[in-house]
Design an enzyme around this catalytic site. Structure first.
Site, mmCIF file in Angstrom:
data_model
loop_
_atom_site.group_PDB
_atom_site.id
_atom_site.type_symbol
_atom_site.label_atom_id
_atom_site.label_comp_id
_atom_site.label_asym_id
_atom_site.label_seq_id
_atom_site.Cartn_x
_atom_site.Cartn_y
_atom_site.Cartn_z
ATOM 1 N N ASN A 33 -14.310 -14.909 62.814
ATOM 2 C CA ASN A 33 -15.441 -14.759 61.901
ATOM 3 C C ASN A 33 -16.005 -16.119 61.514
ATOM 4 O OD1 ASN A 33 -13.222 -15.127 59.779
ATOM 5 N ND2 ASN A 33 -12.775 -13.114 60.653
ATOM 6 N N SER A 83 -17.274 -6.854 57.994
ATOM 7 C CA SER A 83 -15.998 -6.377 58.531
ATOM 8 C C SER A 83 -16.210 -5.364 59.663
ATOM 9 C CB SER A 83 -15.217 -5.715 57.394
ATOM 10 O OG SER A 83 -14.054 -5.128 57.890
ATOM 11 N N GLY A 84 -15.515 -5.577 60.772
ATOM 12 C CA GLY A 84 -15.451 -4.571 61.837
ATOM 13 C C GLY A 84 -16.724 -4.352 62.635
ATOM 14 N N HIS A 99 -10.515 -16.554 67.435
ATOM 15 C CA HIS A 99 -9.327 -16.067 68.140
ATOM 16 C C HIS A 99 -9.534 -16.429 69.610
ATOM 17 C CE1 HIS A 99 -7.959 -12.722 65.108
ATOM 18 N NE2 HIS A 99 -8.370 -13.805 64.487
ATOM 19 N N HIS A 109 -2.034 -16.909 65.616
ATOM 20 C CA HIS A 109 -3.240 -16.234 65.145
ATOM 21 C C HIS A 109 -4.512 -16.793 65.796
ATOM 22 C CE1 HIS A 109 -5.677 -15.088 61.234
ATOM 23 N NE2 HIS A 109 -6.263 -14.692 62.346
ATOM 24 N N HIS A 118 -13.803 -19.360 62.264
ATOM 25 C CA HIS A 118 -12.420 -18.939 62.505
ATOM 26 C C HIS A 118 -12.438 -18.186 63.824
ATOM 27 C CE1 HIS A 118 -8.669 -16.961 62.530
ATOM 28 N NE2 HIS A 118 -9.161 -15.778 62.229
ATOM 29 N N SER A 171 -16.013 -9.490 56.088
ATOM 30 C CA SER A 171 -14.847 -9.636 56.960
ATOM 31 C C SER A 171 -13.547 -9.551 56.165
ATOM 32 C CB SER A 171 -14.925 -11.005 57.655
ATOM 33 O OG SER A 171 -13.664 -11.346 58.164
ATOM 34 N N SER A 172 -12.536 -8.929 56.770
ATOM 35 C CA SER A 172 -11.238 -8.826 56.081
ATOM 36 C C SER A 172 -10.643 -10.215 55.848
ATOM 37 C CB SER A 172 -10.273 -7.986 56.920
ATOM 38 O OG SER A 172 -10.080 -8.600 58.188
ATOM 39 N N GLU A 173 -11.121 -11.192 56.621
ATOM 40 C CA GLU A 173 -10.554 -12.539 56.492
ATOM 41 C C GLU A 173 -11.345 -13.412 55.509
ATOM 42 O OE1 GLU A 173 -8.035 -13.712 60.103
ATOM 43 O OE2 GLU A 173 -9.859 -12.930 60.999
HETATM 44 ZN ZN LIG Z 1 -8.186 -13.983 62.468
#
Ligand SMILES: [Zn+2]
Length: 210
Positions: free
Chosen positions: A29, A44-45, A95, A158, A93, A72-74
């Site tokens: 995110n 989020s999502g 991945h 992560h 952030h 976002s959940s983060e």
């Molecule tokens: Zn993450």
């Protein structure tokens, strides 16, 4: 809809990061500060390929939703960094594959190439923190504070966090880090990479005014 220009900038950043595989599906995110001290962050999502400006959430520095969809959940990871590091204007952030690879190994990544050098290498791997918690940001704050030139930290098992003065700067840090990690990985597969020596580092610093 308010914050239209910030929403557009953030959406552009999302498209750019998605195109180069820094983020994919809805993993990873991006956030940036608004002019009035709030934070714009991806919702989020929502899949990045179909994201629109309406899918950008506006939250305050404590993560409370001000406008838009569920963020976002983060988000707690982003807001704790903004609260503690006033010079940070934007956060990526990711991945991304090679960031995750080295985040799984846990060892600090040495200053092995120029891409990692501009990110402030050696790149540390933060202590484990569960995604979507405030701790996921807290584990990076102390390290960033201790090392002002450092722009990227790996999150154990992560991904990575890249900080910058604005979205372009934070993108450059996340992208350089991923290229630097991939090159370092490939060099490790082929042989034993030579680290950049202190003398070479001083030379580069002088030429680029780092
Ligand atoms: Zn993450």
């Amino acid at each position: 809809m308010r914050y239209q220009s910030t929403r557009e900038q953030l959406l552009k950043a999302v498209i750019k990061a998605n195109e180069v595989d820094l983020i994919r599906l809805s993993a990873g995110n991006i956030s940036t500060r608004t002019e009035d001290g709030l934070v714009a962050i991806t919702a989020s999502g929502v899949k990045y390929r179909t994201m629109t400006t309406a899918d950008i959430s506006i939250v305050d520095l404590d993560g409370n939703l001000i406008e838009g969809l569920k963020p976002s959940s983060e988000t707690p990871m982003h807001t704790v960094i903004y609260r503690n590091l006033p010079d940070v204007g934007s956060i990526y952030h990711t991945h991304s594959t090679f960031a995750i690879t080295f985040a799984m190994l846990g060892d600090e990544i040495p200053m092995a190439n120029l891409e990692l050098l501009v990110c402030g290498a050696p790149i540390p791997v933060a202590a484990w923190a569960c995604p979507a918690t405030t701790k996921a940001g807290e584990v990076t704050v102390g390290i960033f504070k201790d090392r002002p030139g450092l722009k990227v930290i790996l999150l154990r098992k992560h991904g990575l966090v890249a900080i910058g003065a604005d979205l372009d700067h934070a993108f450059d840090m996340a992208f350089n880090a991923e290229v630097g990690f991939q090159s370092y990985y490939q060099a490790l597969v082929l042989g034993k990479p030579e680290p950049v020596t202190a003398e070479q580092f001083a030379e580069v610093k002088a030429v680029y005014h780092l």
